[in-house]
Structures are given as C-alpha cells and as structure tokens.
Design an enzyme around this catalytic site. Structure first.
Site, PDB file in Angstrom:
ATOM      1  N   TRP A  12       1.135 -57.870 -21.415  1.00 42.89           N
ATOM      2  CA  TRP A  12       0.230 -58.515 -21.389  1.00 42.89           C
ATOM      3  C   TRP A  12      -1.250 -57.847 -21.215  1.00 42.89           C
ATOM      4  CZ3 TRP A  12      -1.279 -62.356 -23.598  1.00 42.89           C
ATOM      5  CH2 TRP A  12      -1.599 -64.417 -23.013  1.00 42.89           C
ATOM      6  N   LYS A  38       7.811 -54.167 -16.854  1.00 41.77           N
ATOM      7  CA  LYS A  38       9.361 -54.314 -16.366  1.00 41.77           C
ATOM      8  C   LYS A  38       9.604 -55.929 -15.970  1.00 41.77           C
ATOM      9  CE  LYS A  38       8.288 -50.682 -13.216  1.00 41.77           C
ATOM     10  NZ  LYS A  38       8.816 -50.098 -13.193  1.00 41.77           N
ATOM     11  N   LYS A  79       3.486 -64.192 -13.158  1.00 40.28           N
ATOM     12  CA  LYS A  79       4.517 -64.835 -13.282  1.00 40.28           C
ATOM     13  C   LYS A  79       6.177 -64.000 -12.075  1.00 40.28           C
ATOM     14  CE  LYS A  79       3.843 -66.691 -17.632  1.00 40.28           C
ATOM     15  NZ  LYS A  79       4.484 -66.640 -18.884  1.00 40.28           N
ATOM     16  N   LYS A 114      11.411 -69.545 -15.187  1.00 34.20           N
ATOM     17  CA  LYS A 114      11.782 -69.916 -16.734  1.00 34.20           C
ATOM     18  C   LYS A 114      12.127 -68.499 -17.110  1.00 34.20           C
ATOM     19  CE  LYS A 114       8.363 -67.626 -18.277  1.00 34.20           C
ATOM     20  NZ  LYS A 114       8.395 -66.301 -19.139  1.00 34.20           N
TER      21      LYS A 114
END
Ligand code: NAD
Ligand code: 13P
Length: 327
Positions: A14, A274, A115, A194
């Site tokens: 990302w 990861k 996150k 989530k």
C-alpha cells in the site's frame, strides 16, 4: 507561499501504491513540491539487489513515477517534509516514531494509513494517537482500498478541517475519491476492526457483515454515528472480507484445519507483506479481557482463540450458530 513537501514513511504494498497516487497529484498541483520522498526499509533481495525505485518485492511490475525518490535513510527522508504520510505495518510504528523525535520539521503535519493498534497498560492506543503522542501531529486515512485496486477513502480529522482538506487535495483523484469526517478514532477503529472480521470471514463465518459498532463506541465514546456511513466502514469491511490478504490467509488456515500457523502461511503466501489481523485480534482480545467484555464480543474473542491455536477454525461456525439461537 512555500510549496508543501511530502514524505511517505513506508514502501510496502500500500505504501508504494500510495506514493504513486500522491506523486501523480504533486506533479499537477502547484501548492505541492513535485518530488515525493519514500522511506524504504532497506532489504537485500535473494538476488542480491536492493529495493529501489521499482518496488520489485512489494509492487512488482509497476514502475513508480520519476518524482518518487526512494530513500533508505529515515532521518534524511523526513528532514525537509512538512507533510508526512505513515504507511508501515502497525507493529513497526512505535519504534519508527521514537526514531523521529526531534528529527522532523516543526510545522509538519502527518496522516496515518495504518490499520491496527497497540495495547498499553492504560488501554488501547490507536496508531494515530501514538503518532500524535510521540510527534505531536496527525490525521488518518482509511477506506475501501486494496493496494492494487484502490478506489476511495475517508480522511478522519480532529478539529482542523483545513488540514484535512489539504490531505484530500493530496490524495483525491478521479479514480480515488476521498471524503472527510471529524472523527479520527472512528475512522481508524473501523479500519482496525475489519481486519479481524476478515479473518472470521476466511474461517467461513457467514456473519461477517455483522457490524459491531458497539465495540467501537465502548472503546471510544467520541466515535460518531455518521462515520459508519463513510468508505472506512462497511465498504472497507466488504472489500477486505472479499479479497484482502487477511481473508486469503484465513481461508488457507481454515482449509488446513489450523494445522499450519498464520506465521507460516503469511511467509509463504505474502512473501514479506504483513498480515495485520492476527496481531490486531490479539490486541483486541487483551483489551476485552482486561475490561471483562469477552462475552459481549464473542466474534472477536473467538477469532483470537482460533489464531492462537486454542480453538479449531470450525468453532467460528459454531459461534455463528450459537449466536443465531440467542434471544
Ligand atoms: P506490507 O504488508 O507490504 O508490509 C511490508 C513492509 O514492511 C515492507 O515495506 C517491508 O520492507 C516493511 N518492513 C519489514 N520489516 C520491517 C521493519 N522491521 N521495520 C519497518 N518496516 C519493515 O505493507 P502495506 O501493504 O503497505 O501495509 C501498511 C499498512 O497499510 C498496514 O497497516 C495495512 O493494513 C494498511 N493498508 C494496506 C492495504 C493494502 O491493500 N496493502 C490497503 C489499505 C491499508
Ligand atoms: P488486507 O491486509 O487484508 O489485504 O486488507 C488491506 C486493507 O486494509 C484494505 O482496506
């Protein structure tokens, strides 16, 4: 006025895509300096090659624009930036923040795309709070985006809407729509939660769309209801539960009846990327245990017990059937 300089701290899957996205905007928008620095955690690949501008390990096949400059020296990478984008796996952030104390510009602002959370003696500590506590700055950006198919996100901010809008200008494109909401904790908790639910989905829990907003509000009463209508909530939940890495690894874990550990599957299936859900499940479990709330949130508790090998993956289905029978 001086142009803003952006540094992205992190260059995983990302992180690399976010750098590419940001760099396409800094090239076009006058208020940003063209160059985007990207801190790369230096690794030597099996070929002997070092990770560089084409991120052959975490984003193979995609050339980063020329205005993304990879920099393996953390202090050097952040030195001139007044906009810092944090996007590393959450477990590395505390160490990184400590290394940055006193090394960043006094006028720097930061945003976290990370996150996860840390659990401290006094309770849960969101990554954004960690960054604020150590560096004194921050916003968050989360949403329905899987690195290679990004689409939209929500910026959560605390009071300063002007800064939030500056982040929107940096990230927003016709193919990556960004909105804002004044609720840092709400946005970040949605992204954190989530990843645990995605593990349940991989273990064949058909109730994964169950939205335990109750937990978010119990943890942080400041969380706002309207945050749940943003991209960071149900849209991200669906995206990750259908196609994310947590979902894929949990599928494999359940297929093997829990005989191969998540660590083993992560190494084999993600090749260095990861998983965030397994450690987050543990962190959430610790908070629930500490507060005596385990029975209130059996889905979260069960996911951790499955990940740590105490329960079989099929337990998640029994849990669903059991909770369906509850009055
Ligand atoms: P990733 O999973 O690709 O992680 C690997 C990165 O960690 C690499 O850059 C690697 O060099 C680095 N790394 C390894 N050991 C390290 C160490 N000791 N110290 C510092 N860095 C080290 O990373 P990612 O996909 O960019 O994810 C970062 C965050 O973004 C996570 O919190 C994730 O949940 C979130 N996120 C990811 C996606 C996605 O689709 N990948 C989408 C939205 C949000
Ligand atoms: P995974 O890590 O499960 O791929 O999820 C990525 C993500 O955070 C999408 O929003």
């Amino acid at each position: 006025p001086h142009k803003s300089r952006v540094t992205v701290v992190g260059s995983g899957n990302w992180g690399s895509v976010a750098s590419k996205l940001i760099a396409s905007n800094t090239q076009k928008i006058n208020s940003f300096h063209d160059e985007v620095r990207m801190w790369v955690f230096e690794e030597t690949l099996p070929s002997g090659e070092k990770l560089a501008e084409e991120n052959v390990k975490y984003l193979p096949g995609i050339k980063l624009p020329k205005n993304v400059v990879a920099d393996p020296d953390l202090e050097h990478a952040v030195r001139d930036a007044n906009m810092l984008v944090f996007v590393t796996p959450h477990q590395f952030m505390e160490g990184i923040c400590k290394r940055l104390v006193g090394k960043i510009r006094k006028d720097a602002v930061a945003i976290s795309l990370i996150k996860g959370m840390e659990v401290k003696r006094e309770g849960p500590c969101m990554i954004c709070t960690l960054i604020s506590k150590i560096l004194g700055i921050s916003c968050v950006l989360m949403g329905a985006n899987i690195a290679n198919e990004f689409s939209e996100a929500t910026v959560g901010y605390r009071e300063d809407k002007e800064i939030a809008e500056k982040w929107v200008r940096l990230f927003n494109t016709p193919y990556f729509m960004v909105s804002t909401v004044e609720d840092v904790e709400g946005v970040e908790l949605c992204g954190t939660r989530k990843n645990v639910v995605a593990l349940a989905a991989g273990c064949n829990n058909e109730d994964w769309l169950e939205r335990d907003e109750g937990l978010l509000k119990l943890l942080f009463p400041s969380v706002k209801d309207n945050t749940f209508f943003e991209s960071c909530e149900v849209a991200d939940l669906i995206t990750t539960c259908l196609g994310g890495r947590n979902r894929r690894c949990a599928d494999a874990f359940a297929r093997n009846g829990g005989k191969r550990s998540f660590d083993e599957l992560e190494a084999e299936m993600l090749q260095g990327q990861k998983l965030q859900g397994v450690s987050t499940a543990k962190e959430v479990y610790e908070v629930l245990h500490h507060r005596g709330w385990l029975e209130l949130f059996p889905l979260f508790a069960t996911v951790h017990e499955i990940c740590s090998g105490r329960l079989a993956p099929s337990t998640i289905v029994e849990y669903t059937e059991h909770s369906a029978r509850l009055p």
